[in-house]
Design an enzyme around this catalytic site. Structure first.
Site, PDB file in Angstrom:
ATOM      1  N   SER A  98      -1.189 -58.894-102.329  1.00  0.00           N
ATOM      2  CA  SER A  98      -1.304 -60.066-101.263  1.00  0.00           C
ATOM      3  C   SER A  98       0.069 -60.319-100.965  1.00  0.00           C
ATOM      4  O   SER A  98       0.817 -59.289-100.719  1.00  0.00           O
ATOM      5  CB  SER A  98      -1.774 -61.228-102.033  1.00  0.00           C
ATOM      6  OG  SER A  98      -1.900 -62.229-101.297  1.00  0.00           O
ATOM      7  N   TYR A 126      -1.222 -63.038 -90.311  1.00  0.00           N
ATOM      8  CA  TYR A 126      -0.703 -61.993 -91.563  1.00  0.00           C
ATOM      9  C   TYR A 126      -0.823 -63.002 -92.882  1.00  0.00           C
ATOM     10  O   TYR A 126      -1.647 -62.598 -93.670  1.00  0.00           O
ATOM     11  CB  TYR A 126       0.650 -61.567 -91.517  1.00  0.00           C
ATOM     12  CG  TYR A 126       1.185 -60.744 -92.703  1.00  0.00           C
ATOM     13  CD1 TYR A 126       0.756 -59.543 -92.970  1.00  0.00           C
ATOM     14  CD2 TYR A 126       2.089 -61.614 -93.607  1.00  0.00           C
ATOM     15  CE1 TYR A 126       1.114 -59.084 -94.372  1.00  0.00           C
ATOM     16  CE2 TYR A 126       2.348 -60.837 -94.658  1.00  0.00           C
ATOM     17  CZ  TYR A 126       1.988 -59.630 -95.057  1.00  0.00           C
ATOM     18  OH  TYR A 126       2.281 -59.172 -96.304  1.00  0.00           O
ATOM     19  N   LYS A 129      -3.628 -62.553 -95.749  1.00  0.00           N
ATOM     20  CA  LYS A 129      -3.377 -62.233 -97.133  1.00  0.00           C
ATOM     21  C   LYS A 129      -4.053 -63.496 -98.055  1.00  0.00           C
ATOM     22  O   LYS A 129      -4.560 -63.150 -99.073  1.00  0.00           O
ATOM     23  CB  LYS A 129      -1.654 -62.268 -97.200  1.00  0.00           C
ATOM     24  CG  LYS A 129      -1.023 -60.972 -96.980  1.00  0.00           C
ATOM     25  CD  LYS A 129      -1.712 -59.855 -97.795  1.00  0.00           C
ATOM     26  CE  LYS A 129      -0.766 -58.514 -97.085  1.00  0.00           C
ATOM     27  NZ  LYS A 129      -1.182 -57.412 -97.965  1.00  0.00           N
TER      28      LYS A 129
END
Length: 260
Positions: free
Chosen positions: A137, A152, A156
């Site tokens: 992650s 993004y 994650k």
């Protein structure tokens, strides 16, 4: 006291395995006696002797299926699955710069490869009653940068939540699931970023590095982590030495995240 990781002969798939953290994980597992298959969109410039490489784009359903088929036909399954692949090409400019295509691209790059490969390879792990899955992650899920990493970071965060849910489902059946959240890592891409920032500021690389660290709120350790340091953590977590660890996420960020 020996610190043998007890991984000799295990079978591992590493996604994003030709650069940065992924390449470091490939090397670390191979050095520990693991049989390794690595995947990326293109073959590595300097392949590791003995490592099997599959060129495929796992951000697509077709690419993930191709990799899973290669694993199952070659080995019948894996003991270790490390989902490293990820990244972002989203433009800066905050939320308004992110259209649907950008959002789906970030999700397909940072969440769906893990989902698809887990779904394809978990049945064999469950059938043998053992296995370890690690999802890479990012601390961006905790410290998103709204100018450039909103999509993004959200992808994650979804990966971390998915990882926790999966661990609750399959740990009782013998498969451990963990996630590792790196901070800023000194990959080739990070070094290139330092050089760009330094050039834009009319300064040298060392000052460029400090500019980036300041943008993250500071790194108490005073430097980014090295890919090998992340790989060493992952190698331990997938080993029997970490046999009672599941459902947890490990930050490796030099202290960047300021809270527990």
């Amino acid at each position: 006291m020996s610190f043998d990781l007890q991984l000799q002969g295990k079978r591992a798939l590493v996604t994003g395995g030709t650069k940065g953290v992924g390449a470091a994980v490939v090397h670390a597992l191979w050095d520990a006696g693991v049989r390794v298959m690595a995947t990326a969109r293109s073959a590595p410039v300097h392949p590791v002797d003995g490592v099997l490489y599959v060129a495929a784009d796992v951000s697509t359903a077709e690419g993930a299926a191709e990799v899973a088929q290669a694993v199952l036909s070659q080995w019948g399954g894996v003991d270790i699955l490390v989902n490293v692949v990820g990244g972002s090409s989203a433009p800066g400019g905050g939320f308004a710069a992110l259209d649907d295509a950008q959002w789906f691209k970030e999700l397909n790059q940072n969440l769906m490869p893990a989902v698809r490969l887990d779904r394809a390879l978990l049945p064999a792990m469950l059938a043998q009653g053992s296995g370890v899955i690690v999802h890479v992650s990012s601390i961006q899920r905790l410290l998103p940068l709204p100018e450039s990493t909103t999509a993004y970071a959200a992808a994650k965060a979804a990966l971390s939540t998915y990882s926790k849910a999966l661990s609750k489902e399959v740990t009782p059946k013998g498969v451990r699931v963990l996630s590792v959240a790196p901070g800023w890592i000194e990959t080739d891409a990070a070094i290139a970023l330092v050089e760009r920032v330094a050039a834009q500021a009319g300064t040298d690389a060392e000052v460029g590095k400090r500019i980036i660290m300041q943008s993250l709120g500071g790194i108490p350790l005073g430097r980014p982590a090295k890919p090998q340091e992340v790989a060493d953590l992952i190698s331990f977590l997938v080993s029997p030495r970490a046999g009672s660890i599941s459902g947890a996420e490990y930050l490796i960020d030099g202290g960047t995240v300021p809270t527990i």
